[in-house]
Design an enzyme around this catalytic site. Structure first.
Site, PDB file in Angstrom:
ATOM      1  N   SER A 186       2.725  -7.118   0.827  1.00  0.00           N
ATOM      2  CA  SER A 186       3.735  -7.339  -0.200  1.00  0.00           C
ATOM      3  C   SER A 186       5.129  -7.138   0.383  1.00  0.00           C
ATOM      4  CB  SER A 186       3.509  -6.384  -1.367  1.00  0.00           C
ATOM      5  OG  SER A 186       3.806  -5.063  -0.950  1.00  0.00           O
ATOM      6  N   LYS A 187       6.098  -7.317  -0.481  1.00  0.00           N
ATOM      7  CA  LYS A 187       7.492  -7.269  -0.005  1.00  0.00           C
ATOM      8  C   LYS A 187       7.809  -5.984   0.735  1.00  0.00           C
ATOM      9  CE  LYS A 187       6.392  -9.237  -3.413  1.00  0.00           C
ATOM     10  NZ  LYS A 187       5.307  -8.717  -4.243  1.00  0.00           N
ATOM     11  N   ARG A 188       7.178  -4.907   0.288  1.00  0.00           N
ATOM     12  CA  ARG A 188       7.545  -3.654   0.939  1.00  0.00           C
ATOM     13  C   ARG A 188       7.065  -3.567   2.379  1.00  0.00           C
ATOM     14  NH1 ARG A 188       3.208  -0.374   0.553  1.00  0.00           N
ATOM     15  NH2 ARG A 188       1.525  -1.299  -0.664  1.00  0.00           N
ATOM     16  N   GLY A 201       8.098  -5.667   4.496  1.00  0.00           N
ATOM     17  CA  GLY A 201       9.083  -6.409   5.264  1.00  0.00           C
ATOM     18  C   GLY A 201       9.084  -7.871   4.882  1.00  0.00           C
TER      19      GLY A 201
END
Length: 472
Positions: A237-239, A241
RNA sequence: GGUCCCAUCGUCUAGUGGUCCAGGACGUCGCCCUCUCAAGGCGAAAACACGGGUUCGAGUCCCGUUGGGACCGCCA
């Protein structure tokens, strides 16, 4: 029967790596089998869906070369169709009206969770004799008794007991359809033969199979792909990177590098790592898809990107390279030195962004000297050597890297010095730094005019400094 | 908590009962090449989660344990 696959993103965010891989596998499977690849936008969540996301997704799909044969179809345009099907389910007894409000359900769910019970809808409206007056209702699917067997192409046989499946909502109280209904209606009507998607959908599959049966549509084949994980082994997911496809475009990745990388994440063909698009289409089968989730590895993607940068022609890289330069404030359009310049950088740059950054010295008016480099290599005793090179370059004809090499060799021989004694000073004079492509090719690519100008500039600086030293 | 899925080097993977003291790739390390940096060449370290079966023989089949993950919405 003609094979038909689809990719059905919801426009609640940008196209990410995982979605792109799903799209790619659908695309490859369709192409491999001479089938068709359909694109459908699942925008039934009007709250979160945004048109800008749809646009971005389409753009990224095109960039990756995942051409679709039909669509994009928009679920938001097909509500009437879903309602019809919901009505049919109701009329045929496969669905019933549920008068519970979302608030009540939420309350019960929390209560159940607190007691450690499964937070399942209890079916209390199933056999309501006297429906409450004037209350809105949702339509729920009446899950029959028994079990559903899924014969997944990549997972094999999976059995689901219907007891574990709650009576799910197919039409909300505001008359909008839910995901499971839309998907089944669309896939059935679009005659999708193979549903290839992430395995986060496995638990939805029995519900959908039940819907196919209730609606009397033929059930398609299913192939659930293993998830893509971040370095911490949780769902990517976005977290973790950069996960948006667009971000990779901006960072200077080649679309085919990403395609090649994604293809090998969860799929393999023996030991082969490098695949052209044609090879992927030729060799892709669902049998080659693995079952275990895979960690996204940016390093390997970088390696592939580098590989494709190295093995491309400057012409192929021209457009994205110019775009990268443009973001750095350099307009090099039409510069005839471009192919030579690019060739000097291709085996040294892992991304086009990096390539553009390290090419800047070719395009700026003046070099920016690295202070340490200048101090170390542009010393007084090197001035004469730089002058010899300058003079030699003036009359050098033709002006190729090989001719430049010959000039350097002649001088090193005459002066009885080693190449490194002169290459580094020249490098600093021309680029301002101690690191650059090979000095001969750099000079050729830079061009006679600029090279001579910079050598003179460097000589002048050396002399100016010497004079200051004397007067001081 | 329930359901479901998964399990070979740090990572991606090959392997479909014997040819595996496990092969390739990325990354890491070393050496060579060398005008710097790369590229390239050569080499090294590095894995069958554990325990039971089945079998003459198991990384490969079965069961269990452990570990990880996904899903449990009137989101998709």
């Amino acid at each position: 029967m003609k094979i038909r696959t689809r990719f059905a993103p919801s426009p609640t965010g940008y196209l990410h790596i995982g979605g792109a891989r799903t799209a790619l596998f659908n695309y490859l499977f369709a192409r491999h089998n001479g089938g068709r690849f359909i694109l459908r936008i699942e925008d039934t969540d009007r709250e979160r869906s945004k048109e800008e996301y749809t646009e971005a997704i389409l753009e990224d799909m095109r960039w990756l070369g995942l051409e679709w044969d039909e669509g994009p179809f928009y679920q938001s345009h097909r509500f009437a169709l879903y309602r019809e099907h919901a009505e049919r389910l109701l009329n045929e007894g496969h669905a019933y009206r549920c008068y519970c409000t979302p608030e009540e359900l939420e309350e019960r769910r929390e209560e159940a969770l607190k007691r450690g019970r499964p937070p399942k809808y209890d079916g209390r409206c199933r056999e309501l004799e006297t429906p409450p007056e004037g209350r809105k209702y949702a339509l729920r699917f009446r899950v029959p008794e028994g079990r559903t067997i899924l014969n997944d192409i990549v997972r094999g046989t999976i059995a689901f007991e219907h007891q574990e499946i709650e009576d799910f909502v197919v039409l909300r109280s505001d008359r909008t359809p839910t995901y499971n209904l839309c998907v089944v209606v669309d896939d059935a009507l679009m005659e999708i033969t193979h549903i290839i998607r992430g395995d986060d959908h496995i638990n939805n599959t029995p519900k959908q199979m039940l819907l196919y049966r209730a609606l009397d549509y033929p059930t398609p084949e299913f192939a659930h792909l293993p998830m893509l994980l971040g370095p911490d082994r949780t769902r990517l997911s976005k977290r973790h990177g950069a996960t948006a496809v667009g971000a990779y475009m901006e960072m200077g990745y080649l679309p085919h590098a990403l395609v090649n990388y994604l293809a090998r994440l969860g799929w393999s063909h023996g030991d082969q790592e490098i695949f052209s698009r044609e090879e992927l289409i030729e060799k892709f089968t669902l049998e080659g898809v693995g079952r275990s989730p895979g960690v996204f590895n940016p390093e390997k993607l970088l390696w592939l990107n580098h590989h494709y940068i190295k093995s491309s022609s400057p012409e192929e890289l021209m457009e994205p390279f110019l775009r990268q330069l443009d973001t750095l404030g350099v307009d090099a359009t039409g510069d005839e030195r471009l192919p030579l310049i690019m060739r000097t950088l291709q085996e040294r740059a892992k991304t086009l962004k990096e390539m553009a950054e390290s090419s800047l010295f070719y395009f700026t008016e003046k070099v920016e000297f690295d202070e340490k480099a200048e101090k170390k290599f542009l010393t007084h005793e090197k001035a004469a050597l730089l002058e010899m090179i300058r003079d030699g370059l003036k009359g050098l004809e033709p002006f190729t890297a090989e001719d430049v090499r010959a000039l350097f060799e002649q001088i090193t021989e005459e002066q009885n010095i080693r190449l490194k004694d002169i290459a580094q000073p020249v490098r600093v004079a021309l680029t301002g730094r101690t690191v650059s492509p090979g000095i001969f090719e750099t000079i050729e690519a830079m061009g006679r005019e600029l090279a001579i100008k910079r050598l003179e500039d460097a000589i002048r600086r050396i002399k100016d400094r010497a004079r200051e030293g004397i007067t001081a």
